[in-house]
Design an enzyme around this catalytic site. Sequence first.
Site, PDB file in Angstrom:
ATOM      1  N   GLU A   1       0.637  -1.362  -0.087  1.00  0.00           N
ATOM      2  CA  GLU A   1      -0.028  -0.069   0.007  1.00  0.00           C
ATOM      3  C   GLU A   1       0.884   1.213  -0.169  1.00  0.00           C
ATOM      4  O   GLU A   1       0.458   2.357   0.509  1.00  0.00           O
ATOM      5  CB  GLU A   1      -0.989  -0.144   1.343  1.00  0.00           C
ATOM      6  CG  GLU A   1      -2.257  -0.653   1.136  1.00  0.00           C
ATOM      7  CD  GLU A   1      -2.804  -0.513  -0.406  1.00  0.00           C
ATOM      8  OE1 GLU A   1      -2.865   0.374  -0.924  1.00  0.00           O
ATOM      9  OE2 GLU A   1      -3.208  -1.735  -0.813  1.00  0.00           O
TER      10      GLU A   1
HETATM   11  C1  LIG Z   1       2.775  -9.703   0.968  1.00  0.00           C
HETATM   12  C2  LIG Z   1       2.314  -8.826  -0.142  1.00  0.00           C
HETATM   13  C3  LIG Z   1       1.067  -8.394  -0.458  1.00  0.00           C
HETATM   14  C4  LIG Z   1       0.698  -7.474  -1.624  1.00  0.00           C
HETATM   15  N1  LIG Z   1      -0.593  -7.583  -1.884  1.00  0.00           N
HETATM   16  C5  LIG Z   1      -0.898  -6.427  -3.090  1.00  0.00           C
HETATM   17  C6  LIG Z   1      -2.232  -6.483  -3.773  1.00  0.00           C
HETATM   18  O1  LIG Z   1      -3.072  -7.183  -3.173  1.00  0.00           O
HETATM   19  N2  LIG Z   1      -2.358  -5.928  -4.909  1.00  0.00           N
HETATM   20  C7  LIG Z   1      -1.345  -5.098  -5.404  1.00  0.00           C
HETATM   21  O2  LIG Z   1      -1.488  -4.678  -6.496  1.00  0.00           O
HETATM   22  N3  LIG Z   1      -0.038  -5.053  -4.991  1.00  0.00           N
HETATM   23  C8  LIG Z   1       0.066  -5.819  -3.919  1.00  0.00           C
HETATM   24  N4  LIG Z   1       1.497  -5.965  -3.222  1.00  0.00           N
HETATM   25  C9  LIG Z   1       2.492  -5.280  -3.992  1.00  0.00           C
HETATM   26  C10 LIG Z   1       2.929  -3.846  -2.760  1.00  0.00           C
HETATM   27  O3  LIG Z   1       1.896  -2.802  -2.759  1.00  0.00           O
HETATM   28  C11 LIG Z   1       4.288  -3.576  -3.729  1.00  0.00           C
HETATM   29  O4  LIG Z   1       5.120  -4.525  -3.294  1.00  0.00           O
HETATM   30  C12 LIG Z   1       4.788  -2.269  -3.121  1.00  0.00           C
HETATM   31  O5  LIG Z   1       3.650  -1.127  -3.515  1.00  0.00           O
HETATM   32  C13 LIG Z   1       6.362  -1.671  -3.592  1.00  0.00           C
HETATM   33  O6  LIG Z   1       6.471  -1.928  -4.854  1.00  0.00           O
HETATM   34  P1  LIG Z   1       7.696  -2.873  -5.557  1.00  0.00           P
HETATM   35  O7  LIG Z   1       7.739  -4.122  -4.747  1.00  0.00           O
HETATM   36  O8  LIG Z   1       7.593  -2.988  -6.843  1.00  0.00           O
HETATM   37  O9  LIG Z   1       8.804  -1.948  -4.846  1.00  0.00           O
HETATM   38  P2  LIG Z   1       9.548  -0.677  -5.822  1.00  0.00           P
HETATM   39  O10 LIG Z   1       8.685   0.157  -6.339  1.00  0.00           O
HETATM   40  O11 LIG Z   1      10.423  -1.455  -6.745  1.00  0.00           O
HETATM   41  O12 LIG Z   1      10.384  -0.053  -4.861  1.00  0.00           O
HETATM   42  C14 LIG Z   1      11.634  -0.293  -4.256  1.00  0.00           C
HETATM   43  C15 LIG Z   1      12.070   0.765  -3.341  1.00  0.00           C
HETATM   44  O13 LIG Z   1      12.122   1.968  -4.021  1.00  0.00           O
HETATM   45  C16 LIG Z   1      11.509   2.994  -3.186  1.00  0.00           C
HETATM   46  N5  LIG Z   1      11.385   4.084  -4.237  1.00  0.00           N
HETATM   47  C17 LIG Z   1      10.579   3.644  -5.299  1.00  0.00           C
HETATM   48  N6  LIG Z   1      10.259   5.030  -5.853  1.00  0.00           N
HETATM   49  C18 LIG Z   1      10.709   5.872  -5.188  1.00  0.00           C
HETATM   50  C19 LIG Z   1      10.642   7.216  -5.075  1.00  0.00           C
HETATM   51  N7  LIG Z   1      10.369   8.034  -6.125  1.00  0.00           N
HETATM   52  N8  LIG Z   1      11.496   8.013  -4.086  1.00  0.00           N
HETATM   53  C20 LIG Z   1      11.729   7.348  -3.025  1.00  0.00           C
HETATM   54  N9  LIG Z   1      11.763   6.064  -2.829  1.00  0.00           N
HETATM   55  C21 LIG Z   1      11.381   5.392  -4.058  1.00  0.00           C
HETATM   56  C22 LIG Z   1      10.387   2.328  -2.481  1.00  0.00           C
HETATM   57  O14 LIG Z   1      10.193   3.049  -1.338  1.00  0.00           O
HETATM   58  C23 LIG Z   1      11.081   0.938  -2.301  1.00  0.00           C
HETATM   59  O15 LIG Z   1      11.857   1.094  -0.982  1.00  0.00           O
HETATM   60  C24 LIG Z   1       1.707  -6.786  -2.153  1.00  0.00           C
HETATM   61  C25 LIG Z   1       3.229  -7.087  -1.936  1.00  0.00           C
HETATM   62  C26 LIG Z   1       3.389  -7.936  -0.760  1.00  0.00           C
HETATM   63  C27 LIG Z   1       4.729  -8.429  -0.347  1.00  0.00           C
END
Ligand SMILES: Cc1cc2nc3c(=O)[nH]c(=O)nc-3n(C[C@H](O)[C@H](O)[C@H](O)COP(=O)(O)OP(=O)(O)OC[C@H]3O[C@@H](n4cnc5c(N)ncnc54)[C@H](O)[C@@H]3O)c2cc1C
Length: 597
Positions: free
Chosen positions: A440
């Site tokens: 989220e």
């Molecule tokens: C158990 C679990 C349940 C989930 N459930 C759902 C679901 O029901 N539906 C759904 O759609 N998704 C779901 N997710 C996905 C979750 O919302 C994403 O993993 C999360 O939003 C982060 O995205 P990412 O993993 O691609 O990380 P990335 O976007 O790759 O981010 C990696 C890091 O970079 C940082 N970062 C990225 N951009 C910036 C910026 N501009 N400035 C500063 N920092 C930045 C982030 O804060 C993070 O620390 C789930 C994930 C898990 C693990």
Amino acid sequence: MPEYTVPQRDIRFVMNELLDSEGLYQTLPGCEEATEELLNTIVAEASKFCEEVLAPLNRSGDEEGCHWTAEGVTTPAGFKEAYQQYVDNGWPALSVGTESGGQGMPNLLGVVLNELTGTANWSWGMYPGLSLGAIKTIETHGTAEQKERYLGKLVTGEWTGTMCLTESQCGTDLGLLRTKAEPHSDGSYRITGTKIFISAGEHDMADNIVHIVLARLPDAPEGTQGISLFIVPKFLVTEDGSMGERNSVHCGAIEKKMGIKASATCVMNFEEATGYLIGAENKGLASMFTFMNTARLGTATQGLAHGELSYQGALKYARERLAMRSVTGPKNPDGPADPIIVHPDVRRMLLTQKAFAEGSRAFLYYLGQRSDIAEFGEGEAAQEADDLMALLTPIAKAFITETGFESANLGMQVYGGHGFIREWGMEQIVRDARIAMLYEGTTGIQAMDLIGRKVLGSGGKLLMGFTKIIHQFCKDHAGGDAGEFVEPLAQYNKEWGELTMKIGEAAMANPDEAGAAAVDFLMYSGYVTLAYFWARMAVVALEQLEQGAGDREFYQAKLFTARFYFQRLLPRTLVHKEAMLSGAANLMDMDEALFDF
Ligand SMILES: Cc1cc2nc3c(=O)[nH]c(=O)nc-3n(C[C@H](O)[C@H](O)[C@H](O)COP(=O)(O)OP(=O)(O)OC[C@H]3O[C@@H](n4cnc5c(N)ncnc54)[C@H](O)[C@@H]3O)c2cc1C
């Protein structure tokens, strides 16, 4: 696993004495039924279900996890039966509007129910939790036909919902998503692509699953301007509302993960699956915000849930575990040693947990009420509530999950080495709590939303809306018995505005300054916000004690905890202030290549 007893006394205190829910709901059209008596009765009923049915499945669900086969996903033993009981008792419909077939109780009760189910068993609570977001999205953006077709069974809980945003190459930056939506001659769309990490994407608890999916039309502009939103049901729904053919959306795998193991986290493959557009083409991300805001508040509650459960376990253990003597003389002279609760450091941990849990409860219920005012109120009051929600949601999501995780860790610490051993259940709480700061929108992303979009983006207007409320509260109680809380609060409140100005000025010269200050600004904001709620709670406690109310110990405990919060936790703002004012150079000047050395 620590046994969970719903803190009904504190819940009633926040709902009734602190936030005067009955007084508020009498003035909100459509909410008049929500009297104090009814709110208390519903909380008592929900407590029974959560303590007796859900809590006993928390540990076993973690041990067993979910099972995947090509035919589908099965949830751990007992989950399906518990869900059926939840549905039979009408809980999914509690805070849904009557026009959608719900019971029309205020959103505040939805927040309370989420806290109770989530503290008893967070993994289980995610299945109905996601449905609520799907309901709100269809209610707000769906056509009359879509509402007719999907809402009824989502609201009864016969069907559940999901939120399908994330793909392997993007979670935060949804502008990069690739799932395709091709228009079909019958007005529907064919959805093709793979979504990952989809909570409750597939399971055996409900007959049908309604996926809310973000995808891109063939001629869509690049980036976030080209994203549309679709309903993709697992089973297509016929005109008379019954379930038809199986749609071509399947769960390819479930993730093995650190915590919330009983919540199915699914890879979902859409292979020309039939989907139906919600809202306008290319405006999907804006519509999805309805879902995301509901989910963000839900996830904020996860911090409270794990903090509360961990506190309950730690408190019991600290009273039973004997180690060393109190340095001021034995407190358990007949025993071989004193219980560890006599030691200052153990009290520091317990009081930190207690202060975060109770403060977060007040903060979240306040937000529950604001969402009711925004939805059912009118004119300026509704706008003010909406503005407060916009400002405070990222603070609640990030601050409460960060401090909830700290609390979960402290609970484990109170158990010493035993906290690290599985059978006590404290390590499960830590594992389960960790995800809340990631999904989220991570803490970093919430912080950027706060400082960028909400605070600087509104020219400070949204923040001023809240600091004015705090200012008025401090003015109303200046010079009284609550001075030890109100005076520092007034100073911090003023400083909050000054810091915002400084960061705003620095960011005008160099945009990296906002990002560099963001997380410290958010944490600072969280501590000040919680201070406001602790000061309000202290004022109520002082009044009750002065009036000679019964239940003195409850109010005395509130005052002691408020004092602890102001003297020991609120000063953490000093570190955040120094860090945020230190500027972007200490982060950005180092050449990337130097990270290797
Ligand atoms: C158990 C679990 C349940 C989930 N459930 C759902 C679901 O029901 N539906 C759904 O759609 N998704 C779901 N997710 C996905 C979750 O919302 C994403 O993993 C999360 O939003 C982060 O995205 P990412 O993993 O691609 O990380 P990335 O976007 O790759 O981010 C990696 C890091 O970079 C940082 N970062 C990225 N951009 C910036 C910026 N501009 N400035 C500063 N920092 C930045 C982030 O804060 C993070 O620390 C789930 C994930 C898990 C693990």
